[in-house]
Design a protein around this motif. Structure first.
Motif, PDB file in Angstrom:
ATOM      1  N   GLY A  63       0.816  -1.215   0.000  1.00 37.74           N
ATOM      2  CA  GLY A  63       0.000   0.000   0.000  1.00 37.74           C
ATOM      3  C   GLY A  63       0.839   1.250   0.000  1.00 37.74           C
ATOM      4  N   ALA A  64       1.908   1.254   0.795  1.00 38.82           N
ATOM      5  CA  ALA A  64       2.779   2.433   0.856  1.00 38.82           C
ATOM      6  C   ALA A  64       3.488   2.667  -0.478  1.00 38.82           C
ATOM      7  N   LEU A  65       3.915   1.584  -1.113  1.00 39.26           N
ATOM      8  CA  LEU A  65       4.606   1.721  -2.394  1.00 39.26           C
ATOM      9  C   LEU A  65       3.651   2.218  -3.479  1.00 39.26           C
ATOM     10  N   LEU A  66       2.409   1.756  -3.448  1.00 43.05           N
ATOM     11  CA  LEU A  66       1.417   2.276  -4.394  1.00 43.05           C
ATOM     12  C   LEU A  66       1.245   3.777  -4.196  1.00 43.05           C
ATOM     13  N   ASP A  67       1.112   4.179  -2.938  1.00 40.77           N
ATOM     14  CA  ASP A  67       0.952   5.601  -2.642  1.00 40.77           C
ATOM     15  C   ASP A  67       2.189   6.388  -3.070  1.00 40.77           C
ATOM     16  N   ASP A  68       3.329   5.714  -3.114  1.00 43.32           N
ATOM     17  CA  ASP A  68       4.586   6.369  -3.488  1.00 43.32           C
ATOM     18  C   ASP A  68       4.826   6.329  -4.992  1.00 43.32           C
ATOM     19  N   GLY A  69       3.808   5.783  -5.730  1.00 41.59           N
ATOM     20  CA  GLY A  69       3.927   5.739  -7.182  1.00 41.59           C
ATOM     21  C   GLY A  69       4.827   4.645  -7.688  1.00 41.59           C
ATOM     22  N   GLN A  70       4.913   3.536  -6.970  1.00 44.54           N
ATOM     23  CA  GLN A  70       5.779   2.421  -7.388  1.00 44.54           C
ATOM     24  C   GLN A  70       4.951   1.136  -7.492  1.00 44.54           C
ATOM     25  N   PRO A  71       4.046   1.046  -8.494  1.00 44.29           N
ATOM     26  CA  PRO A  71       3.149  -0.111  -8.582  1.00 44.29           C
ATOM     27  C   PRO A  71       3.878  -1.439  -8.802  1.00 44.29           C
ATOM     28  N   ALA A  72       4.936  -1.449  -9.572  1.00 47.14           N
ATOM     29  CA  ALA A  72       5.639  -2.710  -9.820  1.00 47.14           C
ATOM     30  C   ALA A  72       6.238  -3.252  -8.531  1.00 47.14           C
ATOM     31  N   GLN A  73       6.865  -2.366  -7.758  1.00 42.87           N
ATOM     32  CA  GLN A  73       7.431  -2.814  -6.495  1.00 42.87           C
ATOM     33  C   GLN A  73       6.325  -3.191  -5.510  1.00 42.87           C
ATOM     34  N   ALA A  74       5.170  -2.500  -5.593  1.00 45.62           N
ATOM     35  CA  ALA A  74       4.032  -2.843  -4.736  1.00 45.62           C
ATOM     36  C   ALA A  74       3.553  -4.262  -5.041  1.00 45.62           C
ATOM     37  N   ALA A  75       3.446  -4.593  -6.325  1.00 41.96           N
ATOM     38  CA  ALA A  75       3.019  -5.946  -6.715  1.00 41.96           C
ATOM     39  C   ALA A  75       4.034  -6.975  -6.239  1.00 41.96           C
ATOM     40  N   GLU A  76       5.299  -6.645  -6.355  1.00 39.12           N
ATOM     41  CA  GLU A  76       6.342  -7.566  -5.907  1.00 39.12           C
ATOM     42  C   GLU A  76       6.259  -7.803  -4.395  1.00 39.12           C
ATOM     43  N   ALA A  77       5.928  -6.753  -3.642  1.00 38.36           N
ATOM     44  CA  ALA A  77       5.820  -6.885  -2.189  1.00 38.36           C
ATOM     45  C   ALA A  77       4.598  -7.709  -1.789  1.00 38.36           C
ATOM     46  N   LEU A  78       3.504  -7.534  -2.553  1.00 34.42           N
ATOM     47  CA  LEU A  78       2.247  -8.190  -2.180  1.00 34.42           C
ATOM     48  C   LEU A  78       2.187  -9.652  -2.616  1.00 34.42           C
ATOM     49  N   ALA A  79       2.858 -10.003  -3.685  1.00 36.86           N
ATOM     50  CA  ALA A  79       2.728 -11.338  -4.284  1.00 36.86           C
ATOM     51  C   ALA A  79       2.969 -12.483  -3.295  1.00 36.86           C
ATOM     52  N   PRO A  80       3.997 -12.449  -2.424  1.00 38.80           N
ATOM     53  CA  PRO A  80       4.198 -13.580  -1.509  1.00 38.80           C
ATOM     54  C   PRO A  80       3.009 -13.842  -0.577  1.00 38.80           C
ATOM     55  N   ALA A  81       2.320 -12.772  -0.159  1.00 38.97           N
ATOM     56  CA  ALA A  81       1.164 -12.958   0.735  1.00 38.97           C
ATOM     57  C   ALA A  81       0.017 -13.643   0.013  1.00 38.97           C
ATOM     58  N   LEU A  82      -0.053 -13.458  -1.310  1.00 34.24           N
ATOM     59  CA  LEU A  82      -1.156 -14.045  -2.075  1.00 34.24           C
ATOM     60  C   LEU A  82      -0.855 -15.468  -2.514  1.00 34.24           C
ATOM     61  N   ALA A  83       0.354 -15.943  -2.230  1.00 35.50           N
ATOM     62  CA  ALA A  83       0.701 -17.324  -2.558  1.00 35.50           C
ATOM     63  C   ALA A  83       0.241 -18.288  -1.484  1.00 35.50           C
ATOM     64  N   GLU A  84      -0.249 -17.763  -0.365  1.00 38.08           N
ATOM     65  CA  GLU A  84      -0.700 -18.607   0.739  1.00 38.08           C
ATOM     66  C   GLU A  84      -2.111 -19.136   0.477  1.00 38.08           C
ATOM     67  N   HIS A  85      -2.496 -20.170   1.247  1.00 34.25           N
ATOM     68  CA  HIS A  85      -3.828 -20.757   1.086  1.00 34.25           C
ATOM     69  C   HIS A  85      -4.904 -19.921   1.779  1.00 34.25           C
ATOM     70  N   ASP A  86      -4.520 -19.165   2.793  1.00 34.65           N
ATOM     71  CA  ASP A  86      -5.483 -18.419   3.606  1.00 34.65           C
ATOM     72  C   ASP A  86      -5.037 -16.966   3.726  1.00 34.65           C
TER      73      ASP A  86
END
Length: 871
Positions: free
Chosen positions: A733-756
């Motif tokens: 969220g902070a990276l998105l607000d900072d105008g860095q969507p690619a890095q934001a996606a990279e930061a978020l991706a590991p959390a979305l690899a989980e089952h829950d």
């Protein structure tokens, strides 16, 4: 209950063997008509039990009778256990489990008063016209807690119930106040003693004349026990000048010596038993003639009372039993000790068993059995009850008994008295080592490791666990030692921040638990919320819950409460919030039934706060966290306090409560300075996540991003209570607000690899924002779909529709509760309902309490009337 069932059985009337005493019986009944309590107070042998037996036989069917025979050493816990058992046939509408009331009373103070009032209220709501409570041998109640309870209970007892106290001397109750208010009637030795006319009647029946009758009266002064023996001798010139307790033993011995030799020897050998029945006598070593001997004892009226008909059970008068044991001890001391030990093995009553072994001179064996049964007894008697049993040993013996030290440690650990528990475990370890008992030493060390881990002393615990390797074939760890070591290793991984290792270790621990389906084994291994939040815990937690519920069955046990609570936490981290709330409600209902379970309340407060956070009820969530900290149990220690402050600070950070977050961080630094093992070797800063959020709330985005990156660089060690996924979400969220969507996606991706969703639930609004964002292919499609499915599942709850609406009257009861109330309306007792619905009586009591609470009713009669109106 860990007590003999005969303690709550009233003696049976014996037609033709008791002298009718109509005047005394009339006085007895008149006293109960005009007074709330009656005190029968006279020395042994004055016929108190005989009078009660005859009086009870004359009561009508509309009078409920609760009988309790007290023994030496009985305390408040045993008194209450006996009373609850005695009240059972009359289905008191308990609002709290009897076990919970007992535990509350044993804590003393205001809780003792609350428990006494709760019992009085339940009895008053009983569907009985009249009730009589008899405490036989009440002089045995000498502990302060019992006396305080009875004083309060007497003051609150309703009009329909009366209390009879039968005692050899006046109990230390506030009887003077009761007399002054006219609430107490007295029948003493003068009233209970046989009158001259009654002695004459007995003498004539024995073939003696008036002169002999007058002489008997002069010598006995109407003392029933002495008269009965004197008449049995039928030798007037053998009588001493007076008949008192000192001569009773002589006279009883004379009677004993005149019996058939086989019957006499049978009486001597079985005098070690508190009650006599065929099964117990034969288990003691008696032969096929037991039933014949018991029938002959009753026929000869040898100072015996019938206390049960199925099985046929006799109890010898204590005076006569004392004399028999004295004779056996004097003539055959070795046999006496051997029989006492045999009787102890047969005795299910823990306190009686203790007394038998102590009389046999075997405190060592008593301590061994107490330790073996500690897990069972702590569920039956509570921690304080177990400590009371351990306190009955001689102080010198207790100091050198490793078994007793372990018993005390078990009880104190349950009470969260960590330092005292550690002392006793340390003593047990040294004593087992000196004895050379390797197996017991390993168990003690394993428990000590768990205790040290719970206090955050990880380095010390690791040294112990290094020598107790459950995977080393040469160590041959098995049974309790292996289970406890596996538990300790799982907890050590958790507390030292090896969070990814927790679930695999728990799988091994669970496999071992499944081999031992006992309450003691499973209750020790209840996973705490911090463990349940670890990655990979969902599947083994489901299997653990199923196994725990199989162990519990229909029994009302704390394990059931903690099982539902643990399952609720697991469902929460999986995002199954509706089912989570159902399990939490079940856990809290069960906990309320038990009265007071500190750890259940502690875990429940935290989970309610998490649910409030998800629902957007920030003020409520923060208030719950403040309350949880205010109620911190001192016995949890500073390690537990640090984690409590950490949880509260996480909640403050999630809710944007800057002042509370600042306060929490300052406290965490102060408390952490006193905890040398707080920072694991591979975790640099346990507060980095909180500092990142603090910076973000203060508008210092760059600092926050740097702190979150540093936190995530630590890997698994950052994942305390789902902090890793939360940090990934907030960084994105902070990276998105900072105008860095690619890095934001990279930061978020590991959390979305989980089952829950797990730690993402710390910020549901941010989850929703991430799900709604157009990532332009920067996020994997499957990962984004997973995130959106999580958000969609939370949408109704986030919108506030999770609030439960007020239910209509007809919908307040579950299907099972409706079946129970229908049975109540049909006049069925709890036991009949249990049989009809294939439930345990304890479960029926729970349903009755739920019904009364939900409908705002006081009694089963009111419930029946409500049901009939609904129909």
């Amino acid at each position: 209950m860990a007590l003999a069932h005969t303690k709550t059985r009233a003696p049976r009337p014996r037609a033709g063997l008791l002298l009718p005493r109509p005047a005394l019986l009339a006085r007895f009944h008149e006293a109960l008509q005009t007074h709330r309590a009656l005190l029968l107070c006279a020395p042994a042998g004055y016929g108190k039990t005989a009078l009660l037996t005859q009086a009870l036989a004359e009561l009508g069917d509309d009078t409920a009778v609760a009988w309790v025979a007290l023994d030496e050493g009985d305390d408040l816990g045993r008194l209450l256990d006996c009373l609850f058992t005695a009240f059972e046939p009359y289905d008191p509408p308990w609002r709290t489990a009897p076990e919970g009331l007992r535990d509350a009373a044993l804590r003393g103070g205001a809780e003792l008063i609350t428990a006494a009032d709760a019992m009085a209220n339940a009895l008053e709501a009983c569907e009985v016209a009249h009730g009589l409570i008899v405490l036989d041998d009440a002089h045995h109640l000498v502990d302060t807690a019992s006396l305080q309870f009875l004083d309060r209970w007497l003051a609150r007892m309703g009009e329909r119930w009366r209390l009879v106290l039968s005692a050899r001397h006046e109990p230390a109750l506030r009887v003077a106040r009761l007399r002054a208010t006219g609430d107490l009637a007295d029948l003493g030795p003068e009233q209970l003693a046989l009158a001259p006319a009654e002695v004459t009647q007995l003498a004539h029946a024995a073939g003696l004349g008036d002169e002999a009758a007058a002489e008997l009266y002069a010598r006995s002064q109407g003392w029933a026990a002495g008269l009965r023996l004197a008449l049995g001798l039928s030798q007037r010139d053998a009588l001493p000048a007076a008949i008192d307790r000192a001569t009773f033993d002589y006279l009883a011995a004379e009677v004993l010596d005149r019996l058939d030799a086989e019957l006499r020897d049978f009486l001597l050998r079985t005098s070690v038993l508190h009650e006599l029945d065929v099964a117990r006598c034969q288990a003691l070593g008696e032969g096929a003639m037991v039933a014949t001997f018991l029938a002959e004892i009753e026929r000869l009226s040898l100072f015996v009372t019938v206390v049960d008909l199925s099985p046929h059970t006799l109890r010898l008068h204590q005076l006569f039993r004392d004399m028999l044991q004295l004779r056996l001890r004097q003539t055959q001391p070795e046999l006496h000790r051997e029989l006492l030990e045999r009787a102890a093995v047969l005795e299910s009553d823990a306190q009686r068993r203790h007394g038998l072994l102590m009389a046999a001179g075997r405190p060592d064996r008593a301590a061994e059995l107490l330790l073996a049964d500690a897990g069972m007894l702590i569920n039956q008697l509570g921690a304080q009850g177990l400590l009371d049993l351990a306190g009955r040993f001689d102080a010198d013996f207790a100091e050198v008994s490793p078994e007793l030290h372990r018993v005390k440690a078990v009880a104190l650990w349950t009470l969260w008295e960590a330092e005292r528990a550690e002392y006793h475990l340390g003593r047990a370890e040294l004593l087992f080592q000196a004895r050379g008992d390797t197996a017991a030493l390993r168990v003690a060390r394993a428990h000590l490791a768990v205790l040290l881990i719970a206090q955050g002393r990880l380095t010390q615990a690791a040294a112990i666990l290094q020598a107790l390797d459950p995977f080393d074939g040469e160590s041959r760890l098995s049974g309790e030692a292996r289970r406890v070591v596996l538990l300790a290793r799982c907890w050590h991984a958790l507390e030292s921040c090896h969070f990814d290792a927790v679930a695999p270790l728990f799988e091994v621990q669970l496999a071992e638990l499944l081999k031992h389906p006992t309450v003691e084994a499973w209750y020790t291994g209840v996973p705490p919320p911090r463990q349940i939040s670890c990655r990979g815990m969902a599947a083994p937690m489901e299997r653990w819950f199923r196994g725990a519920m199989q162990v519990v069955g229909d029994r009302p046990l704390p394990l059931g409460v903690m099982g539902y609570m643990a399952r609720a936490w697991s469902l929460f981290w999986q995002g199954e919030l509706a089912e989570c709330e159902q399990h939490l409600a079940r856990a809290e209902a069960d906990a309320a039934w038990f009265g007071r379970l500190v750890i259940a309340r502690n875990h429940g407060q935290a989970l309610h706060a998490m649910l409030d956070l998800v629902h957007g009820r920030h003020e409520s969530a923060v208030a719950l966290m403040r309350l949880r900290l205010a109620e911190h149990v001192p016995g949890y220690g500073r390690w537990g306090l640090w984690h409590g402050i950490f949880f509260c600070s996480r909640m403050a950070a999630a809710c944007g409560e800057v002042a509370l977050l600042d306060e929490g961080l300052a406290r965490l630094v102060r408390e952490g300075a006193e905890l040398p093992d707080l920072t694991a070797p591979h975790r640099r800063d346990p507060l980095a996540g909180l500092r990142a959020r603090q910076a973000e709330l203060a508008g210092r985005r760059a600092e926050a991003i740097a702190l979150w990156r540093a936190l995530l660089a630590e890997g698994e060690s950052a994942d305390l209570l789902g902090q890793r996924a939360e940090a990934q979400l907030r960084l994105a969220g902070a990276l998105l607000d900072d105008g860095q969507p690619a890095q934001a996606a990279e930061a978020l991706a590991p959390a979305l690899a989980e089952h829950d969703p797990g730690g993402l639930l710390w910020d549901v609004p941010l989850m929703r924002r991430m799900a709604a964002h157009d990532w332009g292919g920067l996020l994997d499609a499957a990962a984004l779909a997973r995130l959106r499915s999580w958000v969609e599942a939370l949408a109704p709850l986030a919108a506030g529709t999770g609030e439960s609406a007020a239910l209509a009257a007809d919908d307040r009861l579950s299907q099972r509760e409706a079946e129970v109330i229908a049975q109540i309306a049909a006049g069925a007792s709890n036991k009949h309902i249990a049989r009809a619905l294939d439930l345990s009586p304890h479960t029926v009591k729970r349903h009755v309490a739920n019904i009364l609470d939900k409908l705002g009713l006081n009694s089963r009669g009111e419930a029946a009337a409500w049901w009939n109106r609904q129909r």
